[in-house]
Write an enzyme that holds these catalytic residues in place. Structure first.
Site, PDB file in Angstrom:
ATOM      1  N   HIS A   1       0.874  -1.170   0.000  1.00 47.87           N
ATOM      2  CA  HIS A   1       0.000   0.000   0.000  1.00 47.87           C
ATOM      3  C   HIS A   1       0.917   1.228   0.000  1.00 47.87           C
ATOM      4  CE1 HIS A   1      -2.379  -3.058   2.245  1.00 47.87           C
ATOM      5  NE2 HIS A   1      -3.443  -2.479   1.717  1.00 47.87           N
TER       6      HIS A   1
ATOM      7  N   ASP B   1       2.354   2.024   3.351  1.00 46.70           N
ATOM      8  CA  ASP B   1       3.303   1.064   3.913  1.00 46.70           C
ATOM      9  C   ASP B   1       4.730   1.524   3.662  1.00 46.70           C
ATOM     10  OD1 ASP B   1       1.134  -0.654   4.403  1.00 46.70           O
ATOM     11  OD2 ASP B   1       1.376  -1.644   2.473  1.00 46.70           O
TER      12      ASP B   1
END
Length: 436
Positions: free
Chosen positions: A100, A103
């Site tokens: 993501h 992240d």
């Protein structure tokens, strides 16, 4: 510097090896149904659980020891994390990873700052990919963690949140494209409802469809040729997710003219939360040409939430591989370990044990499934079970050449149906157990 200095590169040593830091069944070069294991599985390591997980839960703080991480959300810490991640990928022989946006990159005070941070991290990711040959399986955007997404993202009643989400996905798609990502995933973390009394479901579903069409249009604009993937999940964090299961997702895509652009990314723990088996979701997606990729994990049947545990059940991986081999593989998708070590498994070496076990479990499942398919015992039995449709009235039914009136006349003349054959469920389950 090395962050896993005490861990050697993980090699295949065969089923008789007692080395816990070696593959017993996953041999990247071994051929299964015409494909090497490397190309068949296309194993991917997820960035979020593996490098951002802390081991925290609703009842306690984080427990995981990650000596390379200073706990900050600084750009320096994020840059260091790229080095850690790619050392891990290389030592594990993992050909792919996925993330993501949040992240890999710190958020910012503004969208502009967030985008600038993402670009800096993308530079480092691209450099690491070019140095190691490791590729990006897919990227996606986290549109569920920040408080702005409390009511959803594409389905939020706040139009500004829809606009922010669109900008965030635009950037995540562009970075995924720049990094050579082969897919882009939509997981509607908060795209659902908690209470229908305050929800206009039709409007929210229309907005979600509009959002995905905007994504398709932008992909065409920037030349992104990767596969879009929609990921089913029935609940968590909302009471009801609009992407409930494969059937709900495919109905949504078909109803909104998106089926030509989007396939499904199926996750085991999400399937079981929806009251299905993973095999059901895989087969249902595959027969409609919509199985694109999988998130490989499992849940705990004694717990009622998404535990994201590593898959070690050979029965499960055999079922998965029967479906995957039946459609010839997953490319451009892959087998992504959306799984996290338990909070009690807190040392960095546990990350290796977990992934080695998952990769070996899928390798064993693939070899067993391939042998079952080679022997033809399942296909032969199923073919015989439906043999009445291969000729006569059954063949006419399947060809569409008979009406209700024709079928009535057929049964009036025959008087009653032919005797049924036993489904032999217990026998077929015993046969499968013999392969295991």
């Amino acid at each position: 510097m090395e962050y896993f200095a005490d861990i050697p590169p993980i090699q295949y040593e065969g089923p008789h090896s007692k080395n816990s830091l070696a593959f017993k069944h996953y041999n990247p070069e071994e051929i299964i149904e015409g494909q090497s294991m490397r190309d068949l599985f296309r194993f991917s390591i997820c960035y979020w659980h593996t490098f951002r997980g802390t081991g925290s839960d609703p009842f306690g703080a984080g427990t995981l020891q990650r000596p390379w991480d200073d706990g900050s959300d600084s750009i320096e810490n994020a840059l260091k994390r790229v080095d850690v991640a790619f050392e891990f990928f290389e030592k594990l022989q993992a050909p792919y990873y996925c993330f993501h946006d949040k992240d890999v990159s710190p958020d910012g005070e503004t969208l502009k700052e967030a985008n600038e941070n993402f670009d800096r991290i993308a530079d480092k990711l691209l450099e690491a990919q070019e140095r190691t040959g490791i590729k990006l399986l897919w990227g996606t955007a986290n549109m569920f963690s920040h408080p702005r997404f409390m009511h959803g993202a594409a389905t939020s009643p706040n139009a500004d949140v829809f606009a922010y989400a669109a900008a965030q996905v635009k950037k995540a798609m562009e970075v995924t494209h720049r990094l050579g990502g082969e897919n882009y995933v939509f997981w509607g973390g908060r795209e659902g409802y908690m209470n229908l009394f305050n929800t206009d479901m039709k409007r929210e579903l229309d907005h979600l469809a509009r959002f995905m069409h905007l994504a398709v249009e932008h992909a065409q604009k920037i030349g992104f040729k990767g596969q879009f993937l929609f990921e089913p999940k029935p609940k968590e964090p909302t009471k009801h997710q609009y992407d409930f299961d494969a059937a709900a997702c495919l109905n949504f895509l078909r109803a909104n003219d998106l089926l030509d652009h989007v396939k499904l990314n199926i996750e085991t723990n999400h399937a079981t939360l929806a009251g299905h088996t993973m095999m059901h979701e895989l087969v249902y997606s595959s027969i409609q040409g919509a199985l694109g990729s999988i998130d490989a994990n499992t849940g705990d049947l004694l717990l009622g939430w998404d535990t994201d545990q590593f898959p070690t059940d050979i029965y499960l991986t055999t079922q998965c591989m029967l479906a995957i081999l039946d459609q010839g593989g997953l490319a451009p998708g892959g087998v992504n370990f959306d799984a996290k070590v338990r909070r009690e498994s807190f040392e960095p070496i546990d990350l290796f044990y977990a992934h080695i076990g998952g990769m070996d479990a899928f390798a064993r499942g693939a070899k067993i499934a391939a042998q079952i398919r080679k022997d033809g015992i399942l296909s032969d039995f199923v073919a015989k079970r439906y043999a009445s449709y291969d000729e006569g009235i059954g063949q006419q039914i399947e060809s569409g050449s008979v009406s209700f009136t024709d079928l009535e006349a057929y049964m009036l003349e025959k008087g009653d149906s032919a005797p049924n054959l036993s489904g032999r469920q217990e026998w077929i389950e015993n046969v499968i157990n013999e392969y295991l």
